[in-house]
Structures are given as structure tokens and as C-alpha cells.
Write a protein that holds these residues in place. Structure first.
Motif, PDB file in Angstrom:
ATOM      1  N   GLN A  24     -13.719  11.224  -2.458  1.00  0.00           N
ATOM      2  CA  GLN A  24     -14.489   9.974  -2.406  1.00  0.00           C
ATOM      3  C   GLN A  24     -13.552   8.771  -2.232  1.00  0.00           C
ATOM      4  N   ALA A  25     -12.416   8.798  -2.911  1.00  0.00           N
ATOM      5  CA  ALA A  25     -11.447   7.703  -2.793  1.00  0.00           C
ATOM      6  C   ALA A  25     -10.949   7.562  -1.356  1.00  0.00           C
ATOM      7  N   LEU A  26     -10.674   8.678  -0.703  1.00  0.00           N
ATOM      8  CA  LEU A  26     -10.201   8.630   0.687  1.00  0.00           C
ATOM      9  C   LEU A  26     -11.284   8.109   1.626  1.00  0.00           C
ATOM     10  N   GLU A  27     -12.529   8.492   1.387  1.00  0.00           N
ATOM     11  CA  GLU A  27     -13.636   7.972   2.199  1.00  0.00           C
ATOM     12  C   GLU A  27     -13.770   6.462   2.028  1.00  0.00           C
ATOM     13  N   GLN A  28     -13.664   5.991   0.784  1.00  0.00           N
ATOM     14  CA  GLN A  28     -13.738   4.559   0.523  1.00  0.00           C
ATOM     15  C   GLN A  28     -12.566   3.838   1.199  1.00  0.00           C
ATOM     16  N   ALA A  29     -11.391   4.450   1.127  1.00  0.00           N
ATOM     17  CA  ALA A  29     -10.204   3.838   1.740  1.00  0.00           C
ATOM     18  C   ALA A  29     -10.397   3.652   3.243  1.00  0.00           C
ATOM     19  N   LYS A  30     -10.975   4.641   3.893  1.00  0.00           N
ATOM     20  CA  LYS A  30     -11.216   4.540   5.343  1.00  0.00           C
ATOM     21  C   LYS A  30     -12.119   3.365   5.685  1.00  0.00           C
ATOM     22  N   GLN A  31     -13.033   3.052   4.792  1.00  0.00           N
ATOM     23  CA  GLN A  31     -13.957   1.940   5.024  1.00  0.00           C
ATOM     24  C   GLN A  31     -13.319   0.584   4.739  1.00  0.00           C
ATOM     25  N   LEU A  32     -12.296   0.550   3.867  1.00  0.00           N
ATOM     26  CA  LEU A  32     -11.761  -0.717   3.380  1.00  0.00           C
ATOM     27  C   LEU A  32     -10.386  -1.091   3.928  1.00  0.00           C
ATOM     28  N   ILE A  33      -9.673  -0.135   4.529  1.00  0.00           N
ATOM     29  CA  ILE A  33      -8.300  -0.382   4.980  1.00  0.00           C
ATOM     30  C   ILE A  33      -8.245  -0.279   6.497  1.00  0.00           C
ATOM     31  N   ALA A  34      -7.620  -1.277   7.120  1.00  0.00           N
ATOM     32  CA  ALA A  34      -7.479  -1.289   8.572  1.00  0.00           C
ATOM     33  C   ALA A  34      -6.508  -0.187   9.014  1.00  0.00           C
ATOM     34  N   PRO A  35      -6.732   0.414  10.182  1.00  0.00           N
ATOM     35  CA  PRO A  35      -5.833   1.472  10.672  1.00  0.00           C
ATOM     36  C   PRO A  35      -4.385   0.991  10.832  1.00  0.00           C
ATOM     37  N   ASN A  36      -4.210  -0.299  11.128  1.00  0.00           N
ATOM     38  CA  ASN A  36      -2.870  -0.842  11.362  1.00  0.00           C
ATOM     39  C   ASN A  36      -2.347  -1.647  10.171  1.00  0.00           C
ATOM     40  N   VAL A  37      -2.808  -1.328   8.961  1.00  0.00           N
ATOM     41  CA  VAL A  37      -2.388  -2.031   7.758  1.00  0.00           C
ATOM     42  C   VAL A  37      -0.860  -2.000   7.625  1.00  0.00           C
ATOM     43  N   ILE A  38      -0.313  -3.076   7.080  1.00  0.00           N
ATOM     44  CA  ILE A  38       1.114  -3.156   6.763  1.00  0.00           C
ATOM     45  C   ILE A  38       1.212  -3.396   5.264  1.00  0.00           C
ATOM     46  N   ALA A  39       2.016  -2.577   4.572  1.00  0.00           N
ATOM     47  CA  ALA A  39       2.141  -2.695   3.119  1.00  0.00           C
ATOM     48  C   ALA A  39       3.611  -2.780   2.731  1.00  0.00           C
ATOM     49  N   ARG A  40       3.855  -3.535   1.658  1.00  0.00           N
ATOM     50  CA  ARG A  40       5.218  -3.734   1.172  1.00  0.00           C
ATOM     51  C   ARG A  40       5.227  -3.703  -0.355  1.00  0.00           C
ATOM     52  N   GLY A  41       6.354  -3.250  -0.938  1.00  0.00           N
ATOM     53  CA  GLY A  41       6.553  -3.384  -2.376  1.00  0.00           C
ATOM     54  C   GLY A  41       6.694  -2.084  -3.120  1.00  0.00           C
ATOM     55  N   MET A  42       7.020  -2.195  -4.406  1.00  0.00           N
ATOM     56  CA  MET A  42       7.160  -1.082  -5.357  1.00  0.00           C
ATOM     57  C   MET A  42       8.055   0.041  -4.824  1.00  0.00           C
ATOM     58  N   GLY A  43       9.169  -0.317  -4.206  1.00  0.00           N
ATOM     59  CA  GLY A  43      10.120   0.680  -3.760  1.00  0.00           C
ATOM     60  C   GLY A  43       9.742   1.406  -2.497  1.00  0.00           C
ATOM     61  N   SER A  44       8.658   0.971  -1.844  1.00  0.00           N
ATOM     62  CA  SER A  44       8.184   1.690  -0.669  1.00  0.00           C
ATOM     63  C   SER A  44       8.779   1.176   0.630  1.00  0.00           C
TER      64      SER A  44
END
Length: 146
Positions: A24-44
Motif C-alpha cells: 500500500q505504501a508503494l502504491e501511495q508513493a506512486k501517486q504522490l512522488i514525481a518520476p523525476n524526483v530529486i532527493a538529498r540528505g541523510m547520507g544519501s
């Protein structure tokens, strides 16, 4: 989208992150996160794209399967939403080469998320990693006055 709609999207996003039902979390993520999202932080470093972002999230989920966010503040302006609060969970899986300790942790987090057309397109996440590492027993720092 309005500031209030952006806040709602971000709170839904963190509810999805904290959802113990992985499918369910992955399904929700697909609806809320853009395919080209850029993320930064927490050692990543910089994570480019939905798949990289999800892989990081799955690593954190594996490390803290009962992890959850509690926010004291949600502040928004234009297309950015800032959340300030804590992340809590039990260290049950490897994280950044640290074997599971079984210890409960709670540490401060601050996130800045940018929402465009109802989707998270950028994420900046910062957590109090010193406190996290102290709680895991990986580092110890002298107390003031020692």
C-alpha cells in the motif's frame, strides 16, 4: 495548487512513508512522488528519480520497520513545505553498514519538499545523525563539562 493543498499532499506522503503495509505504501508513493524526483540528505547524496528515492526509503524501512514521523510544525510558502519533528523506530535492519542493534531511537528531522502539480518533485531531508548514532551506540560524545 494552494499552500493548504501542498501541505495535505506532504502529510499524505509521510503517512505513506510510515505505512507498515509495504504494498500500500508503494502504491501511495506512486501517486504522490514525481518520476523525476530529486532527493538529498541523510547520507544519501543526491538521489535522481523515483526508483532511487524508493530504494533509499526501502533501506530506511528495512532498518526501522516500525519507523514513524511525528511533526510539530508544517510550514508552507509557494510550492515548498517544511516539516519539523522527530523520527522514531526500532533498529532492526542494517543501515549504512551498521548491524541491527534492536535499540529504540528518536531523533529530530527537518524536511523541505517541493510540490508541483500535486507531486513531490524535490526533497531535502536532514536528521540529527549524531543523536541517532549515539542512540545506536556507534558514537559517544563527551557531555558538556567533562
Amino acid at each position: 495548487m494552494s499552500i493548504e493543498q501542498n501541505k495535505k499532499i506532504i502529510l499524505q506522503f509521510y503517512q505513506a512513508v510510515d505505512n507498515e503495509d509495504l504494498e500500500q505504501a508503494l502504491e501511495q508513493a506512486k501517486q504522490l512522488i514525481a518520476p523525476n524526483v530529486i532527493a538529498r540528505g541523510m547520507g544519501s547524496g543526491i538521489l535522481n528519480g523515483f526508483d532511487a528515492f524508493i530504494q533509499y526509503g526501502l533501506m530506511m524501512r528495512s532498518a526501522f520497520p516500525d519507523g514513524h514521523h511525528t511533526f510539530e510544525e508544517v510550514i508552507a510558502e509557494q510550492d515548498k513545505v517544511v516539516t519539523r519533528g522527530t523520527f522514531s523506530g526500532t533498529h532492526r535492519g542494517e543501515m549504512f553498514g551498521i548491524a541491527p542493534t534492536g535499540k529504540q531511537v528518536t531523533f529530530s528531522v527537518v524536511h523541505v519538499d517541493r510540490v508541483v502539480n500535486g507531486k513531490v518533485v524535490e526533497h531535502w531531508g536532514q536528521g540529527d545523525t549524531i543523536t541517532l548514532m549515539q542512540q545506536l551506540g556507534v558514537v559517544s560524545l563527551p557531555k558538556p563539562g567533562d
